[in-house]
Design a protein around this motif. Sequence first.
Motif, PDB file in Angstrom:
ATOM      1  N   GLU A  76      -8.471   7.932  -1.648  1.00 42.13           N
ATOM      2  CA  GLU A  76      -8.995   7.981  -3.012  1.00 42.13           C
ATOM      3  C   GLU A  76      -8.771   9.348  -3.663  1.00 42.13           C
ATOM      4  OE1 GLU A  76     -10.021   5.421  -4.830  1.00 42.13           O
ATOM      5  OE2 GLU A  76      -9.668   4.102  -3.129  1.00 42.13           O
ATOM      6  N   GLN A  77      -8.286  10.343  -2.901  1.00 38.36           N
ATOM      7  CA  GLN A  77      -8.012  11.654  -3.484  1.00 38.36           C
ATOM      8  C   GLN A  77      -6.682  11.684  -4.220  1.00 38.36           C
ATOM      9  OE1 GLN A  77      -8.303  14.174  -0.055  1.00 38.36           O
ATOM     10  NE2 GLN A  77     -10.533  14.232  -0.119  1.00 38.36           N
ATOM     11  N   TYR A  78      -5.862  10.669  -4.052  1.00 38.71           N
ATOM     12  CA  TYR A  78      -4.591  10.593  -4.768  1.00 38.71           C
ATOM     13  C   TYR A  78      -4.847  10.273  -6.234  1.00 38.71           C
ATOM     14  CZ  TYR A  78      -1.730  10.207  -0.462  1.00 38.71           C
ATOM     15  OH  TYR A  78      -1.087  10.423   0.722  1.00 38.71           O
ATOM     16  N   THR A  79      -4.096  10.905  -7.103  1.00 36.19           N
ATOM     17  CA  THR A  79      -4.089  10.469  -8.499  1.00 36.19           C
ATOM     18  C   THR A  79      -3.248   9.190  -8.542  1.00 36.19           C
ATOM     19  OG1 THR A  79      -2.068  11.663  -9.074  1.00 36.19           O
ATOM     20  CG2 THR A  79      -4.180  12.871  -9.303  1.00 36.19           C
ATOM     21  N   PRO A  80      -3.346   8.421  -9.615  1.00 35.21           N
ATOM     22  CA  PRO A  80      -2.495   7.224  -9.699  1.00 35.21           C
ATOM     23  C   PRO A  80      -0.995   7.554  -9.594  1.00 35.21           C
ATOM     24  CG  PRO A  80      -4.260   7.070 -11.301  1.00 35.21           C
ATOM     25  CD  PRO A  80      -4.330   8.454 -10.710  1.00 35.21           C
ATOM     26  N   ARG A  81      -0.561   8.681 -10.136  1.00 34.28           N
ATOM     27  CA  ARG A  81       0.846   9.082 -10.046  1.00 34.28           C
ATOM     28  C   ARG A  81       1.225   9.354  -8.586  1.00 34.28           C
ATOM     29  NH1 ARG A  81       4.687  11.474 -13.860  1.00 34.28           N
ATOM     30  NH2 ARG A  81       3.077  11.114 -15.415  1.00 34.28           N
ATOM     31  N   GLU A  82       0.354  10.063  -7.869  1.00 32.56           N
ATOM     32  CA  GLU A  82       0.613  10.342  -6.448  1.00 32.56           C
ATOM     33  C   GLU A  82       0.599   9.046  -5.634  1.00 32.56           C
ATOM     34  OE1 GLU A  82      -1.352  14.824  -6.173  1.00 32.56           O
ATOM     35  OE2 GLU A  82      -2.636  13.051  -5.995  1.00 32.56           O
ATOM     36  N   GLU A  83      -0.294   8.142  -5.995  1.00 30.17           N
ATOM     37  CA  GLU A  83      -0.379   6.851  -5.302  1.00 30.17           C
ATOM     38  C   GLU A  83       0.890   6.027  -5.520  1.00 30.17           C
ATOM     39  OE1 GLU A  83      -2.186   4.182  -2.713  1.00 30.17           O
ATOM     40  OE2 GLU A  83      -2.888   6.175  -3.246  1.00 30.17           O
ATOM     41  N   LEU A  84       1.441   6.095  -6.736  1.00 32.64           N
ATOM     42  CA  LEU A  84       2.681   5.381  -7.030  1.00 32.64           C
ATOM     43  C   LEU A  84       3.837   5.955  -6.206  1.00 32.64           C
ATOM     44  CD1 LEU A  84       3.868   3.086  -8.722  1.00 32.64           C
ATOM     45  CD2 LEU A  84       4.347   4.761 -10.508  1.00 32.64           C
ATOM     46  N   LEU A  85       3.896   7.263  -6.086  1.00 36.90           N
ATOM     47  CA  LEU A  85       4.916   7.899  -5.249  1.00 36.90           C
ATOM     48  C   LEU A  85       4.710   7.504  -3.785  1.00 36.90           C
ATOM     49  CD1 LEU A  85       7.309   9.819  -4.838  1.00 36.90           C
ATOM     50  CD2 LEU A  85       5.655  11.701  -4.725  1.00 36.90           C
ATOM     51  N   HIS A  86       3.470   7.514  -3.339  1.00 36.80           N
ATOM     52  CA  HIS A  86       3.119   7.104  -1.970  1.00 36.80           C
ATOM     53  C   HIS A  86       3.577   5.661  -1.724  1.00 36.80           C
ATOM     54  CE1 HIS A  86       0.626   6.796   1.666  1.00 36.80           C
ATOM     55  NE2 HIS A  86       0.095   5.705   1.159  1.00 36.80           N
ATOM     56  N   LEU A  87       3.332   4.799  -2.693  1.00 34.32           N
ATOM     57  CA  LEU A  87       3.766   3.402  -2.601  1.00 34.32           C
ATOM     58  C   LEU A  87       5.285   3.332  -2.445  1.00 34.32           C
ATOM     59  CD1 LEU A  87       3.182   0.226  -3.213  1.00 34.32           C
ATOM     60  CD2 LEU A  87       3.965   0.862  -5.469  1.00 34.32           C
ATOM     61  N   GLY A  88       6.011   4.047  -3.300  1.00 35.55           N
ATOM     62  CA  GLY A  88       7.468   4.045  -3.225  1.00 35.55           C
ATOM     63  C   GLY A  88       7.973   4.549  -1.879  1.00 35.55           C
ATOM     64  N   GLN A  89       7.392   5.630  -1.400  1.00 35.11           N
ATOM     65  CA  GLN A  89       7.788   6.169  -0.095  1.00 35.11           C
ATOM     66  C   GLN A  89       7.557   5.145   1.010  1.00 35.11           C
ATOM     67  OE1 GLN A  89       5.272   9.778  -0.652  1.00 35.11           O
ATOM     68  NE2 GLN A  89       7.012  10.834   0.281  1.00 35.11           N
ATOM     69  N   ASN A  90       6.427   4.469   0.960  1.00 32.90           N
ATOM     70  CA  ASN A  90       6.109   3.492   1.994  1.00 32.90           C
ATOM     71  C   ASN A  90       6.976   2.244   1.914  1.00 32.90           C
ATOM     72  OD1 ASN A  90       3.944   4.494   3.806  1.00 32.90           O
ATOM     73  ND2 ASN A  90       2.970   4.885   1.838  1.00 32.90           N
ATOM     74  N   ILE A  91       7.331   1.839   0.707  1.00 31.62           N
ATOM     75  CA  ILE A  91       8.246   0.703   0.574  1.00 31.62           C
ATOM     76  C   ILE A  91       9.577   1.055   1.227  1.00 31.62           C
ATOM     77  CG2 ILE A  91       9.656  -0.621  -1.060  1.00 31.62           C
ATOM     78  CD1 ILE A  91       7.209  -0.711  -2.916  1.00 31.62           C
ATOM     79  N   PHE A  92      10.066   2.270   0.976  1.00 28.40           N
ATOM     80  CA  PHE A  92      11.337   2.679   1.569  1.00 28.40           C
ATOM     81  C   PHE A  92      11.225   2.878   3.078  1.00 28.40           C
ATOM     82  CE2 PHE A  92      12.795   3.189  -2.716  1.00 28.40           C
ATOM     83  CZ  PHE A  92      14.138   2.872  -2.612  1.00 28.40           C
ATOM     84  N   ALA A  93      10.082   3.342   3.565  1.00 25.21           N
ATOM     85  CA  ALA A  93       9.890   3.460   5.013  1.00 25.21           C
ATOM     86  C   ALA A  93       9.923   2.077   5.655  1.00 25.21           C
ATOM     87  CB  ALA A  93       8.570   4.171   5.318  1.00 25.21           C
ATOM     88  N   LEU A  94       9.260   1.107   5.042  1.00 23.14           N
ATOM     89  CA  LEU A  94       9.289  -0.262   5.555  1.00 23.14           C
ATOM     90  C   LEU A  94      10.690  -0.851   5.430  1.00 23.14           C
ATOM     91  CD1 LEU A  94       5.892  -1.622   4.246  1.00 23.14           C
ATOM     92  CD2 LEU A  94       6.592  -1.452   6.632  1.00 23.14           C
ATOM     93  N   PHE A  95      11.375  -0.519   4.351  1.00 17.56           N
ATOM     94  CA  PHE A  95      12.739  -0.999   4.147  1.00 17.56           C
ATOM     95  C   PHE A  95      13.651  -0.491   5.263  1.00 17.56           C
ATOM     96  CE2 PHE A  95      16.884  -0.683   1.773  1.00 17.56           C
ATOM     97  CZ  PHE A  95      17.095  -2.040   1.636  1.00 17.56           C
ATOM     98  N   LYS A  96      13.458   0.766   5.652  1.00 22.56           N
ATOM     99  CA  LYS A  96      14.268   1.335   6.735  1.00 22.56           C
ATOM    100  C   LYS A  96      13.964   0.644   8.064  1.00 22.56           C
ATOM    101  CE  LYS A  96      15.600   5.719   8.770  1.00 22.56           C
ATOM    102  NZ  LYS A  96      15.421   7.171   8.743  1.00 22.56           N
ATOM    103  N   GLU A  97      12.687   0.351   8.297  1.00 25.02           N
ATOM    104  CA  GLU A  97      12.251  -0.259   9.562  1.00 25.02           C
ATOM    105  C   GLU A  97      12.518  -1.765   9.597  1.00 25.02           C
ATOM    106  OE1 GLU A  97       7.990  -1.196  11.648  1.00 25.02           O
ATOM    107  OE2 GLU A  97       8.192   0.713  10.597  1.00 25.02           O
ATOM    108  N   LYS A  98      12.292  -2.429   8.504  1.00 22.19           N
ATOM    109  CA  LYS A  98      12.393  -3.898   8.421  1.00 22.19           C
ATOM    110  C   LYS A  98      13.293  -4.285   7.251  1.00 22.19           C
ATOM    111  CE  LYS A  98       9.425  -5.161  11.648  1.00 22.19           C
ATOM    112  NZ  LYS A  98       9.856  -5.966  12.767  1.00 22.19           N
ATOM    113  N   THR A  99      14.528  -3.803   7.287  1.00 18.77           N
ATOM    114  CA  THR A  99      15.465  -3.969   6.179  1.00 18.77           C
ATOM    115  C   THR A  99      15.595  -5.423   5.744  1.00 18.77           C
ATOM    116  OG1 THR A  99      16.695  -2.032   6.897  1.00 18.77           O
ATOM    117  CG2 THR A  99      17.832  -3.543   5.417  1.00 18.77           C
ATOM    118  N   ASN A 100      15.799  -6.326   6.673  1.00 17.14           N
ATOM    119  CA  ASN A 100      16.022  -7.730   6.314  1.00 17.14           C
ATOM    120  C   ASN A 100      14.801  -8.377   5.669  1.00 17.14           C
ATOM    121  OD1 ASN A 100      18.694  -7.789   7.159  1.00 17.14           O
ATOM    122  ND2 ASN A 100      18.176  -8.486   9.215  1.00 17.14           N
ATOM    123  N   LEU A 101      13.607  -8.018   6.136  1.00 14.41           N
ATOM    124  CA  LEU A 101      12.400  -8.617   5.552  1.00 14.41           C
ATOM    125  C   LEU A 101      12.145  -8.101   4.141  1.00 14.41           C
ATOM    126  CD1 LEU A 101       9.950  -8.729   8.595  1.00 14.41           C
ATOM    127  CD2 LEU A 101      11.209 -10.623   7.558  1.00 14.41           C
TER     128      LEU A 101
END
Length: 190
Positions: A76-101
């Motif tokens: 909850e300490q993230y601002t919405p902008r930081e949370e959006l960046l966090h979301l993007g980073q995590n999507i790409f981390a999952l994409f790297k790990e589970k590319t096909n899914l």
Amino acid sequence: MSDKKQYTKIKILQTALEDIDKNGYEELSLRKLANNCGLTTGAFYKHFASKDELFMSLMLKLSVSLTENINLKSNEQYTPREELLHLGQNIFALFKEKTNLVDFLFFNPVAQSVYKQSSEVQNAFPLLRSVRTLINELIDYESLELDSTETFIKIWAFLQGYMLLVRNGVTEFDVTLLSATLNSLLRKDN
């Protein structure tokens, strides 16, 4: 729905996700899937009327799972902008790990049709709903004069395009580029 029918449906979904994870959605054969589940093709169609219906169910299941793995609003300490960046980073981390899914979730033909449907249908997908909500919160939090729908389209299109470039080996994921692009798309004068 009977327990046996529910169990079979869950087995079909899980087997399909495992096959997509291993081979990609383009290689998914309903005949092979039914066989791997111990079913005939006819029995498969008692659970799903079409491949599109199966894909829609898989996308919903995967969207829930990925959204939980991304841990939106985990800090909850993230601002919405930081949370959006966090979301993007995590999507790409999952994409790297589970590319096909992740590739399936974003790019299969049924996924593309979801964007043409009502916001009610789109909101059934937790990942889409979370991104839209986060963009609305960011616009309110920073008092930006941005249209939330237009901003969502820009950000979603960037994420999809960037994923395609990474998937096709054109570039590597770079968090600095992600951050700079999100900041550019979210400027007050945009």
